[in-house]
Scaffold this motif. Sequence first.
Motif, mmCIF file in Angstrom:
data_model
loop_
_atom_site.group_PDB
_atom_site.id
_atom_site.type_symbol
_atom_site.label_atom_id
_atom_site.label_comp_id
_atom_site.label_asym_id
_atom_site.label_seq_id
_atom_site.Cartn_x
_atom_site.Cartn_y
_atom_site.Cartn_z
ATOM 1 N N LEU A 28 0.521 -1.317 -0.081
ATOM 2 C CA LEU A 28 0.302 -0.355 0.481
ATOM 3 C C LEU A 28 1.033 1.340 0.233
ATOM 4 O O LEU A 28 0.620 2.204 -1.243
ATOM 5 C CB LEU A 28 -1.075 0.335 0.956
ATOM 6 C CG LEU A 28 -1.550 0.985 1.618
ATOM 7 C CD1 LEU A 28 -2.956 1.693 -0.291
ATOM 8 C CD2 LEU A 28 -3.127 0.701 2.669
ATOM 9 N N PHE A 29 2.107 1.080 0.851
ATOM 10 C CA PHE A 29 2.892 2.411 0.533
ATOM 11 C C PHE A 29 3.443 2.633 -1.100
ATOM 12 O O PHE A 29 3.581 2.885 -1.209
ATOM 13 C CB PHE A 29 3.945 2.555 1.850
ATOM 14 C CG PHE A 29 5.110 2.639 1.526
ATOM 15 C CD1 PHE A 29 5.101 4.432 2.204
ATOM 16 C CD2 PHE A 29 6.326 2.414 0.771
ATOM 17 C CE1 PHE A 29 5.958 5.211 2.175
ATOM 18 C CE2 PHE A 29 7.088 3.389 1.186
ATOM 19 C CZ PHE A 29 7.290 5.345 1.950
ATOM 20 N N MET A 30 4.011 1.597 -1.378
ATOM 21 C CA MET A 30 4.398 1.781 -2.603
ATOM 22 C C MET A 30 3.426 2.274 -3.887
ATOM 23 O O MET A 30 3.880 2.933 -4.804
ATOM 24 C CB MET A 30 4.685 0.252 -3.441
ATOM 25 C CG MET A 30 5.370 -0.721 -2.441
ATOM 26 S SD MET A 30 7.713 1.140 -2.351
ATOM 27 C CE MET A 30 8.425 0.483 -3.854
ATOM 28 N N VAL A 31 1.891 1.693 -3.375
ATOM 29 C CA VAL A 31 1.219 2.660 -4.396
ATOM 30 C C VAL A 31 0.697 3.773 -4.086
ATOM 31 O O VAL A 31 0.948 4.353 -5.303
ATOM 32 C CB VAL A 31 -0.809 1.874 -3.611
ATOM 33 C CG1 VAL A 31 -1.400 2.509 -4.491
ATOM 34 C CG2 VAL A 31 -0.271 -0.066 -3.772
ATOM 35 N N ARG A 32 1.135 4.111 -2.692
ATOM 36 C CA ARG A 32 1.117 5.542 -1.783
ATOM 37 C C ARG A 32 2.302 6.918 -3.430
ATOM 38 O O ARG A 32 1.933 7.597 -3.850
ATOM 39 C CB ARG A 32 0.552 6.015 -1.430
ATOM 40 C CG ARG A 32 -0.587 5.497 -0.405
ATOM 41 C CD ARG A 32 -0.857 6.245 1.145
ATOM 42 N NE ARG A 32 0.335 5.904 1.824
ATOM 43 C CZ ARG A 32 0.129 4.409 2.829
ATOM 44 N NH1 ARG A 32 -1.254 4.173 2.549
ATOM 45 N NH2 ARG A 32 1.421 4.485 4.028
ATOM 46 N N LYS A 33 3.211 6.144 -3.327
ATOM 47 C CA LYS A 33 4.031 6.139 -3.475
ATOM 48 C C LYS A 33 3.711 6.520 -5.300
ATOM 49 O O LYS A 33 4.650 7.539 -6.187
ATOM 50 C CB LYS A 33 5.638 5.648 -3.626
ATOM 51 C CG LYS A 33 6.893 6.352 -3.436
ATOM 52 C CD LYS A 33 8.057 4.901 -2.500
ATOM 53 C CE LYS A 33 9.272 4.940 -3.340
ATOM 54 N NZ LYS A 33 10.146 4.534 -3.035
ATOM 55 N N ALA A 34 3.500 5.309 -6.008
ATOM 56 C CA ALA A 34 3.353 5.393 -7.128
ATOM 57 C C ALA A 34 2.448 6.919 -8.000
ATOM 58 O O ALA A 34 2.161 6.993 -8.641
ATOM 59 C CB ALA A 34 2.677 3.904 -8.225
ATOM 60 N N TYR A 35 0.672 6.408 -6.744
ATOM 61 C CA TYR A 35 0.120 7.198 -6.853
ATOM 62 C C TYR A 35 1.024 8.680 -7.309
ATOM 63 O O TYR A 35 0.285 9.382 -8.301
ATOM 64 C CB TYR A 35 -0.530 7.513 -5.816
ATOM 65 C CG TYR A 35 -2.195 7.538 -6.843
ATOM 66 C CD1 TYR A 35 -3.290 6.943 -6.951
ATOM 67 C CD2 TYR A 35 -2.188 9.452 -6.180
ATOM 68 C CE1 TYR A 35 -4.158 8.087 -6.605
ATOM 69 C CE2 TYR A 35 -3.415 10.103 -6.804
ATOM 70 C CZ TYR A 35 -5.159 8.981 -7.195
ATOM 71 O OH TYR A 35 -6.158 9.842 -7.654
ATOM 72 N N HIS A 36 1.803 8.800 -6.778
ATOM 73 C CA HIS A 36 2.484 10.367 -6.138
ATOM 74 C C HIS A 36 2.857 10.664 -7.449
ATOM 75 O O HIS A 36 3.606 11.805 -8.053
ATOM 76 C CB HIS A 36 3.491 10.437 -5.080
ATOM 77 C CG HIS A 36 3.432 11.653 -4.328
ATOM 78 N ND1 HIS A 36 4.888 12.758 -5.013
ATOM 79 C CD2 HIS A 36 2.936 12.073 -3.389
ATOM 80 C CE1 HIS A 36 4.505 13.551 -3.419
ATOM 81 N NE2 HIS A 36 3.138 13.268 -3.236
ATOM 82 N N ALA A 37 3.785 9.881 -7.682
ATOM 83 C CA ALA A 37 4.946 9.573 -9.105
ATOM 84 C C ALA A 37 3.903 10.512 -10.358
ATOM 85 O O ALA A 37 3.733 11.032 -11.205
ATOM 86 C CB ALA A 37 5.595 8.861 -8.832
ATOM 87 N N ARG A 38 2.908 9.758 -10.297
ATOM 88 C CA ARG A 38 1.909 9.771 -11.252
ATOM 89 C C ARG A 38 0.905 10.614 -11.522
ATOM 90 O O ARG A 38 1.325 11.527 -12.553
ATOM 91 C CB ARG A 38 1.280 8.465 -11.436
ATOM 92 C CG ARG A 38 0.490 7.731 -13.146
ATOM 93 C CD ARG A 38 0.327 6.812 -13.391
ATOM 94 N NE ARG A 38 -0.390 6.848 -14.717
ATOM 95 C CZ ARG A 38 -1.030 5.590 -15.700
ATOM 96 N NH1 ARG A 38 -0.517 4.612 -15.195
ATOM 97 N NH2 ARG A 38 -1.598 5.971 -16.235
ATOM 98 N N TYR A 39 0.241 10.986 -11.046
ATOM 99 C CA TYR A 39 -0.321 12.135 -10.449
ATOM 100 C C TYR A 39 -0.022 13.286 -10.154
ATOM 101 O O TYR A 39 -1.258 14.107 -9.994
ATOM 102 C CB TYR A 39 -2.119 11.441 -9.875
ATOM 103 C CG TYR A 39 -2.351 10.069 -11.195
ATOM 104 C CD1 TYR A 39 -2.998 10.410 -12.178
ATOM 105 C CD2 TYR A 39 -2.132 9.111 -10.180
ATOM 106 C CE1 TYR A 39 -3.379 9.261 -12.528
ATOM 107 C CE2 TYR A 39 -2.663 7.856 -10.833
ATOM 108 C CZ TYR A 39 -3.337 8.137 -12.006
ATOM 109 O OH TYR A 39 -3.455 6.422 -13.223
ATOM 110 N N LYS A 40 0.875 13.639 -9.723
ATOM 111 C CA LYS A 40 1.373 14.499 -8.433
ATOM 112 C C LYS A 40 0.410 15.416 -7.833
ATOM 113 O O LYS A 40 0.510 16.181 -7.491
ATOM 114 C CB LYS A 40 1.816 15.988 -9.822
ATOM 115 C CG LYS A 40 2.732 15.568 -10.905
ATOM 116 C CD LYS A 40 3.374 15.476 -10.596
ATOM 117 C CE LYS A 40 4.860 14.701 -11.598
ATOM 118 N NZ LYS A 40 4.999 12.916 -12.062
#
Length: 316
Positions: free
Chosen positions: A118-130
């Motif tokens: 879930l932490f990695m999902v939040r990180k990926a979300y941040h990277a992709r959608y700013k």
Amino acid sequence: MATLIVPQSVPSPAEDCEQLRKAFAGWGTNEALIIQILAHRNAAQRNLIRETYAATYGEDLLKELDKELSSDFERVVLLWTLDPAERDAFLANEATKRLTASNWVLMEIACTRSSHELFMVRKAYHARYKRSLEEDVAYHTSGDFCKLLVPLVSSFRYEGDEVNMTLAKSEAKILHEKISDKAYNHEAIIRILTTRSKAQLNATLNHYNNAFGNAINKDLKTDPKDEYLTILRATIKCLTCPEKYFEKVLRLAINRLGTDEWALTRVVATRAEVDMQRIKEAYHKRNSVPLDRAISGDTSGDYENMLLALIGHGNA
């Protein structure tokens, strides 16, 4: 308990890329070859294929697939080819959009991934959608849903087996009191469900059952039409026995008048490498029909072949 069938000797990423390139070449696409390669590679292998493809041909494999494929088959192949954290970030973002909004998908991702995932999902979300996942969930949900979903998607639970029995007893009592008072959105209920480890929650809910004579979800069924109560029960199911939750999603997706391909695609693509074997067992037990037969009866063509390959069906 994944079901993905990966061959004993896997070709090199360069060979796989060359074959994929061939599948895209000329008139028409060789869908069978795409399934043969991508449906039989694990997440690390798929990532390498994407990197090698970009390095060799200067093109993004996902964009190529998007150009070559269409409809449900395209969606399952694209979702599957994404890295799991990127995939979840994409699904979560879709779940906050107006036309595809789904509190269920957000809850499902938050409750059935490990803390690290879930932490990695939040990180990926941040990277992709700013933007942060929490910020989008807070903005796109309201009322009790917002109160439940924001802490769920932001949680980082303890993953171990240690259980505090004294705490389990006292929290079972708190849950029972609040539910008896119909205070379903009480911060104590939300705090317990969104912060405790899964082992701790299981202990609490077992004690609840033993002490008060009812499973908690039975006590939360007072109003079947209440959407918040429905998602609260699903949250508990996802946290304690995810395969039963996913079995139900698949059953509803397959048994409705028209198949819900979105749900079917999402569950198969996200669980094939995780607990699909357990989900298949739960499905067979509940419906007296093997999942592969249910999928075959409801889908066709390349889409059917890809789904069957992902759930580990021998011939696919």
